[in-house]
Design a protein around this motif. Structure first.
Motif, PDB file in Angstrom:
ATOM      1  N   VAL A 194     -29.594  -7.479 -26.257  1.00  0.00           N
ATOM      2  CA  VAL A 194     -29.725  -7.832 -27.698  1.00  0.00           C
ATOM      3  C   VAL A 194     -28.816  -9.078 -28.072  1.00  0.00           C
ATOM      4  CG1 VAL A 194     -29.485  -7.163 -30.080  1.00  0.00           C
ATOM      5  CG2 VAL A 194     -30.747  -5.890 -28.330  1.00  0.00           C
ATOM      6  N   VAL A 195     -27.491  -8.693 -27.785  1.00  0.00           N
ATOM      7  CA  VAL A 195     -26.408  -9.550 -27.900  1.00  0.00           C
ATOM      8  C   VAL A 195     -26.438 -10.835 -27.416  1.00  0.00           C
ATOM      9  CG1 VAL A 195     -23.801  -9.921 -27.686  1.00  0.00           C
ATOM     10  CG2 VAL A 195     -24.746  -7.711 -28.334  1.00  0.00           C
ATOM     11  N   GLY A 196     -27.063 -11.091 -26.149  1.00  0.00           N
ATOM     12  CA  GLY A 196     -27.358 -12.236 -25.538  1.00  0.00           C
ATOM     13  C   GLY A 196     -28.340 -12.801 -25.910  1.00  0.00           C
ATOM     14  N   ALA A 197     -29.259 -12.267 -26.609  1.00  0.00           N
ATOM     15  CA  ALA A 197     -30.375 -12.913 -27.236  1.00  0.00           C
ATOM     16  C   ALA A 197     -30.069 -13.575 -28.609  1.00  0.00           C
ATOM     17  CB  ALA A 197     -31.593 -11.827 -27.159  1.00  0.00           C
ATOM     18  N   VAL A 198     -29.250 -12.717 -29.199  1.00  0.00           N
ATOM     19  CA  VAL A 198     -28.665 -13.169 -30.332  1.00  0.00           C
ATOM     20  C   VAL A 198     -28.065 -14.492 -30.442  1.00  0.00           C
ATOM     21  CG1 VAL A 198     -27.054 -12.614 -32.228  1.00  0.00           C
ATOM     22  CG2 VAL A 198     -28.664 -11.003 -31.747  1.00  0.00           C
ATOM     23  N   ALA A 199     -27.116 -14.557 -29.305  1.00  0.00           N
ATOM     24  CA  ALA A 199     -26.302 -15.489 -28.967  1.00  0.00           C
ATOM     25  C   ALA A 199     -27.430 -17.017 -28.964  1.00  0.00           C
ATOM     26  CB  ALA A 199     -25.556 -15.463 -27.817  1.00  0.00           C
ATOM     27  N   MET A 200     -28.399 -16.756 -28.126  1.00  0.00           N
ATOM     28  CA  MET A 200     -29.174 -17.728 -27.840  1.00  0.00           C
ATOM     29  C   MET A 200     -30.206 -18.168 -29.255  1.00  0.00           C
ATOM     30  SD  MET A 200     -32.250 -17.543 -24.983  1.00  0.00           S
ATOM     31  CE  MET A 200     -33.591 -19.154 -24.953  1.00  0.00           C
ATOM     32  N   GLY A 201     -30.281 -17.012 -29.950  1.00  0.00           N
ATOM     33  CA  GLY A 201     -31.221 -17.600 -31.277  1.00  0.00           C
ATOM     34  C   GLY A 201     -30.183 -18.277 -32.032  1.00  0.00           C
ATOM     35  N   ILE A 202     -28.770 -17.960 -31.964  1.00  0.00           N
ATOM     36  CA  ILE A 202     -27.842 -18.786 -32.919  1.00  0.00           C
ATOM     37  C   ILE A 202     -27.607 -20.315 -32.523  1.00  0.00           C
ATOM     38  CG2 ILE A 202     -25.451 -18.982 -33.532  1.00  0.00           C
ATOM     39  CD1 ILE A 202     -25.054 -15.866 -33.475  1.00  0.00           C
ATOM     40  N   GLY A 203     -27.924 -20.455 -31.327  1.00  0.00           N
ATOM     41  CA  GLY A 203     -27.914 -21.645 -30.824  1.00  0.00           C
ATOM     42  C   GLY A 203     -29.148 -22.339 -31.026  1.00  0.00           C
ATOM     43  N   THR A 263     -34.522 -10.772 -13.953  1.00  0.00           N
ATOM     44  CA  THR A 263     -33.856 -12.094 -14.514  1.00  0.00           C
ATOM     45  C   THR A 263     -32.525 -11.954 -15.372  1.00  0.00           C
ATOM     46  OG1 THR A 263     -35.414 -12.377 -16.317  1.00  0.00           O
ATOM     47  CG2 THR A 263     -35.918 -13.273 -14.058  1.00  0.00           C
ATOM     48  N   GLY A 264     -31.767 -10.944 -15.031  1.00  0.00           N
ATOM     49  CA  GLY A 264     -30.722 -10.604 -15.901  1.00  0.00           C
ATOM     50  C   GLY A 264     -30.744  -9.230 -16.559  1.00  0.00           C
ATOM     51  N   GLN A 265     -31.799  -8.414 -16.659  1.00  0.00           N
ATOM     52  CA  GLN A 265     -32.123  -7.056 -17.144  1.00  0.00           C
ATOM     53  C   GLN A 265     -31.475  -5.922 -16.183  1.00  0.00           C
ATOM     54  OE1 GLN A 265     -34.497  -9.346 -15.956  1.00  0.00           O
ATOM     55  NE2 GLN A 265     -36.213  -9.666 -17.491  1.00  0.00           N
ATOM     56  N   ASN A 266     -31.013  -6.388 -15.160  1.00  0.00           N
ATOM     57  CA  ASN A 266     -30.494  -5.280 -14.270  1.00  0.00           C
ATOM     58  C   ASN A 266     -31.154  -4.294 -13.939  1.00  0.00           C
ATOM     59  OD1 ASN A 266     -28.119  -4.290 -12.987  1.00  0.00           O
ATOM     60  ND2 ASN A 266     -27.538  -2.939 -14.801  1.00  0.00           N
ATOM     61  N   HIS A 267     -32.436  -4.559 -13.381  1.00  0.00           N
ATOM     62  CA  HIS A 267     -33.327  -3.812 -12.766  1.00  0.00           C
ATOM     63  C   HIS A 267     -32.996  -2.986 -11.715  1.00  0.00           C
ATOM     64  CE1 HIS A 267     -37.217  -6.848 -13.882  1.00  0.00           C
ATOM     65  NE2 HIS A 267     -36.554  -6.310 -14.876  1.00  0.00           N
ATOM     66  N   GLU A 268     -32.036  -3.354 -10.949  1.00  0.00           N
ATOM     67  CA  GLU A 268     -31.546  -2.622  -9.804  1.00  0.00           C
ATOM     68  C   GLU A 268     -30.959  -1.320 -10.352  1.00  0.00           C
ATOM     69  OE1 GLU A 268     -28.497  -5.789 -10.773  1.00  0.00           O
ATOM     70  OE2 GLU A 268     -30.611  -5.579 -10.574  1.00  0.00           O
ATOM     71  N   SER A 269     -30.188  -1.186 -11.481  1.00  0.00           N
ATOM     72  CA  SER A 269     -29.640  -0.164 -11.957  1.00  0.00           C
ATOM     73  C   SER A 269     -30.501   0.635 -12.785  1.00  0.00           C
ATOM     74  CB  SER A 269     -28.435  -0.411 -12.829  1.00  0.00           C
ATOM     75  OG  SER A 269     -27.933   0.423 -13.358  1.00  0.00           O
ATOM     76  N   VAL A 270     -31.324  -0.140 -13.813  1.00  0.00           N
ATOM     77  CA  VAL A 270     -32.146   0.674 -14.771  1.00  0.00           C
ATOM     78  C   VAL A 270     -33.096   1.260 -14.063  1.00  0.00           C
ATOM     79  CG1 VAL A 270     -33.738   0.343 -16.717  1.00  0.00           C
ATOM     80  CG2 VAL A 270     -31.689  -0.957 -16.472  1.00  0.00           C
ATOM     81  N   PHE A 271     -34.159   0.669 -13.071  1.00  0.00           N
ATOM     82  CA  PHE A 271     -34.962   1.404 -12.383  1.00  0.00           C
ATOM     83  C   PHE A 271     -34.541   2.508 -11.395  1.00  0.00           C
ATOM     84  CE2 PHE A 271     -37.804  -2.598 -12.881  1.00  0.00           C
ATOM     85  CZ  PHE A 271     -38.358  -2.356 -14.185  1.00  0.00           C
ATOM     86  N   ALA A 272     -33.596   2.101 -10.895  1.00  0.00           N
ATOM     87  CA  ALA A 272     -32.786   3.371  -9.967  1.00  0.00           C
ATOM     88  C   ALA A 272     -32.561   4.424 -10.800  1.00  0.00           C
ATOM     89  CB  ALA A 272     -31.510   2.648  -9.211  1.00  0.00           C
ATOM     90  N   ASN A 273     -32.054   4.384 -11.872  1.00  0.00           N
ATOM     91  CA  ASN A 273     -31.701   5.523 -12.856  1.00  0.00           C
ATOM     92  C   ASN A 273     -33.193   6.322 -13.269  1.00  0.00           C
ATOM     93  OD1 ASN A 273     -29.131   6.052 -13.477  1.00  0.00           O
ATOM     94  ND2 ASN A 273     -28.770   4.127 -14.360  1.00  0.00           N
ATOM     95  N   LEU A 274     -33.967   5.380 -13.638  1.00  0.00           N
ATOM     96  CA  LEU A 274     -35.497   5.839 -13.818  1.00  0.00           C
ATOM     97  C   LEU A 274     -36.145   6.807 -12.892  1.00  0.00           C
ATOM     98  CD1 LEU A 274     -37.765   6.118 -15.755  1.00  0.00           C
ATOM     99  CD2 LEU A 274     -38.610   3.901 -14.873  1.00  0.00           C
TER     100      LEU A 274
END
Length: 462
Positions: A352-361, A176-187
């Motif tokens: 982290v950056v995206g979540a901070v932006a959400m928290g600021i909102g 849902t935005g975590q880029n599984h297709e790249s992160v898990f492929a690298n893993l």
């Protein structure tokens, strides 16, 4: 949400501090307002707000620096794993270390000097700190402790290698935005010692993927990643066994790197991963496998986290408040984040950056408001404000790693952490800016209307 928030908030209030005496009663109230659901930091955001506002209030009452109050009360690294008075088992971390790094990153003493100069000029500059511990990847054991049964808390991965050495990994979690297709492929590529280009991730198709609890509770890196690691280890073990037939029944230790299986004591003796894979399907012209070896290279494994694991962090916000209008301008923002072993630095930074932006909102703008009849007044983005790039300053980040002893690879979740820290860091900064007015801030959001009203109320009480 009515069930999640009271329980989670109650456990989150103790934060990263050594608190010995604690009692909490929480209630969920059913109303006729629009139903709400859990979203990015549910319950934890509120708990962190409570304890971090208390820390600042203590500092004000004792005429101490807010950073010093926190530092004096932290759970120390050598005390971990640490069972809190609220019943949680913190696994790993360095809470005082995270704060120390934050103070260095932000040049904290210089900020305080700048604040003194600003106040001398009649300006209202505020500095807010927020330190937190955030639970991630809840497993069935933790649900059972709450009295919750029948709720799946594991994830699964099926890894298959075809006769040409190409690899597919089908997983139960959907990105849902975590880029599984790249992160898990690298893993998968790292675990099997093969090129990234040979790996394909399949997700989101229930006909093609194994069953699991899916994405949520900041669990994908831990639960799905754990299942991938276990499945990859089984695949690797079989590939190493098959490779011995190509290496004249070599009995020494083997390994895989760069898509080739080699003898560790004599790396010149090697065979390609693809040639070994072909033999698993009787497609090799070089070796013929004995009948007692099962054909194919396909493994499904699941992973149920044995304990919740806890990321931690420290945030610092700098704001400037205009008392005549109540407008809050966020000028600087700093983050130190610890999510255990980092699987992908670019993705973690984005989370982290995206979540901070959400928290600021959440802290400055967003609010569900109702009229006297219970009718929602902020039902569209015309009325329910969210931050834009104009509202978010540059977010300076520093990442540290405290591997968890409870997970495969020491990983922890990170998707909600930025929101958890930002909500209170911004609120504390606004409260700090308003100290000359003797304002008591106990409820976000701290948008212009509320800030202006708090100032007028404080002035009226003088």
């Amino acid at each position: 949400s009515a069930g999640l928030e009271p329980m989670t908030t109650g456990q989150s209030i103790v934060g990263p501090y050594r608190i010995e005496n604690y009692h909490c009663e929480a209630y969920g109230v059913l109303t006729n307002k629009c139903p709400g659901g859990p979203d990015r930091g549910v319950g934890t955001v509120q708990g962190v707000f409570v304890i971090e506002r208390i820390m600042d209030m203590i500092a004000q009452a004792l005429n101490m620096d807010p950073a010093e109050v926190r530092d004096r009360n932290f759970i120390q690294p050598h005390e971990l794993p640490y069972e809190t008075v609220a019943g949680r088992l913190y696994d790993s971390g360095d809470y005082p270390g995270s704060l120390e790094k934050l103070l260095q990153l932000s040049e904290y003493q210089d900020l305080r000097l700048a604040q003194q100069r600003a106040r001398a000029n009649g300006e209202h500059l505020g500095i807010g700190i927020s330190c937190f511990v955030e639970h991630t990847s809840t497993g069935s054991q933790d649900y059972h402790k709450r009295g919750v049964y029948g709720l799946p808390a594991f994830d699964s991965a099926t890894i298959q290698v075809d006769p040409r050495g190409n690899i597919t990994a089908a997983v139960s979690a959907q990105s849902t935005g975590q880029n599984h297709e790249s992160v898990f492929a690298n893993l998968v590529a790292r675990e099997l010692g093969v090129p990234y280009a040979t790996v394909k991730i399949i997700e989101g198709d229930t006909d093609a993927t194994p069953f699991g609890s899916g994405t949520g509770v900041s669990r994908s890196a831990v639960s799905t990643g754990g299942a991938i690691r276990l499945a990859a280890q089984d695949i690797k073990q079989k590939v190493l066994e098959l490779a011995r037939f190509f290496l004249e029944n070599e009995e020494g230790e083997l390994d895989i790197a760069g898509g080739e299986v080699f003898v560790k004591a004599d790396p010149a003796r090697r065979v390609s991963f693809a040639r070994v894979a072909a033999s698993a399907y009787d497609a090799s012209r070089e070796v013929s496998l004995p009948e007692n070896i099962e054909r194919g290279l396909r493994v499904t494994r699941s992973f149920d986290p044995p304990h919740q694991v806890f990321g931690n962090g420290a945030h610092l916000a700098v704001v400037r408040v205009t008392p005549e209008t109540g407008v809050v301008k966020l000028e600087k923002y700093f983050v130190v984040e610890d999510c255990g072993t980092i699987m992908d630095h670019v993705v973690v930074e984005g989370q982290v950056v995206g979540a901070v932006a959400m928290g600021i909102g959440n802290a400055l703008l967003e609010e569900l408001r109702y009229d006297e009849g219970g009718q929602l007044l902020t039902g569209s983005l015309m009325d329910y404000l969210v931050p834009t790039s104009m509202d978010i300053p540059e977010i300076q980040t520093l990442h540290t790693e405290s591997p968890s002893p409870f997970t495969e690879g020491g990983v922890k979740g990170v998707g909600e952490a930025g929101t958890v820290g930002a909500y209170t860091a911004v609120a504390n900064a606004v409260a700090d800016a308003l100290l000359p007015f003797s304002v008591e801030l106990t409820e976000p959001p701290v948008g212009p209307e509320r800030v202006w009203n708090m100032i007028k109320m404080a002035q009226g009480n003088r």
